[in-house]
Design a protein around this motif. Sequence first.
Motif, short mmCIF file in Angstrom:
data_model
loop_
_atom_site.label_atom_id
_atom_site.label_comp_id
_atom_site.label_asym_id
_atom_site.label_seq_id
_atom_site.Cartn_x
_atom_site.Cartn_y
_atom_site.Cartn_z
N LEU A 37 0.88 -1.16 0.00
CA LEU A 37 0.00 0.00 0.00
C LEU A 37 0.93 1.22 0.00
O LEU A 37 2.00 1.17 0.63
CB LEU A 37 -0.88 0.02 1.25
N ASP A 38 0.52 2.29 -0.66
CA ASP A 38 1.34 3.50 -0.67
C ASP A 38 1.53 4.01 0.74
O ASP A 38 0.72 3.72 1.64
CB ASP A 38 0.66 4.60 -1.50
N THR A 42 -1.56 5.53 2.06
CA THR A 42 -2.79 4.71 2.04
C THR A 42 -2.93 4.00 3.38
O THR A 42 -1.94 3.56 3.96
CB THR A 42 -2.72 3.67 0.89
N HIS A 62 0.36 2.28 -7.77
CA HIS A 62 -0.55 3.44 -7.63
C HIS A 62 -1.82 3.28 -8.45
O HIS A 62 -2.35 4.25 -9.01
CB HIS A 62 0.12 4.75 -8.09
N GLN A 63 -2.31 2.06 -8.54
CA GLN A 63 -3.39 1.81 -9.51
C GLN A 63 -4.64 2.66 -9.31
O GLN A 63 -5.17 3.22 -10.27
CB GLN A 63 -3.78 0.33 -9.49
N VAL A 64 -5.12 2.73 -8.08
CA VAL A 64 -6.39 3.45 -7.87
C VAL A 64 -6.20 4.94 -8.19
O VAL A 64 -7.00 5.56 -8.90
CB VAL A 64 -6.91 3.24 -6.43
N LYS A 65 -5.10 5.50 -7.71
CA LYS A 65 -4.83 6.93 -7.96
C LYS A 65 -4.73 7.18 -9.47
O LYS A 65 -5.27 8.17 -9.98
CB LYS A 65 -3.53 7.34 -7.27
N TYR A 87 -11.36 -0.83 -2.26
CA TYR A 87 -10.85 0.39 -1.64
C TYR A 87 -11.99 1.37 -1.42
O TYR A 87 -12.93 1.41 -2.23
CB TYR A 87 -9.82 1.07 -2.56
N LEU A 144 -7.16 7.35 0.68
CA LEU A 144 -7.40 6.00 0.18
C LEU A 144 -7.26 4.98 1.31
O LEU A 144 -6.31 5.04 2.10
CB LEU A 144 -6.38 5.70 -0.93
N1 URA Z 1 -3.85 2.02 -5.42
C1 URA Z 1 -3.13 3.10 -5.10
O1 URA Z 1 -3.10 4.07 -5.85
N2 URA Z 1 -2.46 3.10 -3.95
C2 URA Z 1 -2.48 2.09 -3.07
O2 URA Z 1 -1.86 2.16 -2.01
C3 URA Z 1 -3.24 0.95 -3.40
C4 URA Z 1 -3.92 0.93 -4.59
#
Ligand code: URA
Length: 250
Positions: free
Chosen positions: A106-107, A110, A196-199, A137, A212
Amino acid sequence: MSKRIRIDKLLAHMGLGTRSEIKKAVKQGKVTVDGKPVKDSGLIVDPDQAQVAYDGEIVVYRDVVYLMLNKPQGVISATEDGRERTVIDLLEPEDRLLEPFPVGRLDKDTVGLLLLTNDGQLAHELLSPRKHVAKTYEALVQGDVGETDVQAFAAGVTLDDGYAAMPAELHIVNREQKEGMVYSSISLTIMEGKFHQVKRMFEAVGKKVIALKRVSMGPLRLDETLAEGAYRELTEEEVALLRGHRQTNG
Ligand code: URA
């Protein structure tokens, strides 16, 4: 040093079922110690000395540890770092003895569910891109997240490096205005785990993740009674769930 452990605890610990399932197996005569059926699921054994078998198969005892951490902000998901505090620094010394490591990353900013274990096989399978383990998330996003984004995520957005993300399930929980800006609370389930997938998925639709939190990974859900920075061992049910997950998806 001799170890002493209840036979039902030992077998549950090795992922052979919950304590009550093991009790049943003992009643059915499926558990043996040194070749003799066990009568009492509370029997104390030394796993280094006794030969334990379950359904005719010898059980090789390993000291495994599974910890659920509610990761706080400001620590990195690594075992060691010269400069930064890591998630391992949050553990009590006795919980570091079996050398758990974080399953995935996790970042630094996060928060939320992070599994720590020394079970390399389980970690590998949870992280394998081929297994498509779902991760959910919750996020606070700057911008007006709408139906167009839900559809774009369902179709798969293209990230900044050209990578086409797999279809993802986006839910809008709430939207509010503050100082002329719109903020959206959302939940998002993805089946992969790029950097950084979700971001980056929100950047792809012109929006910015402000906060997040991961709330689930495969069948494992964050225990919301854990404060950020706190952790606990997985229950036998949770270990069984994770292993069951591995079998059905494997
Ligand atoms: N996606 C993100 O951008 N950050 C995370 O820590 C996990 C998933």
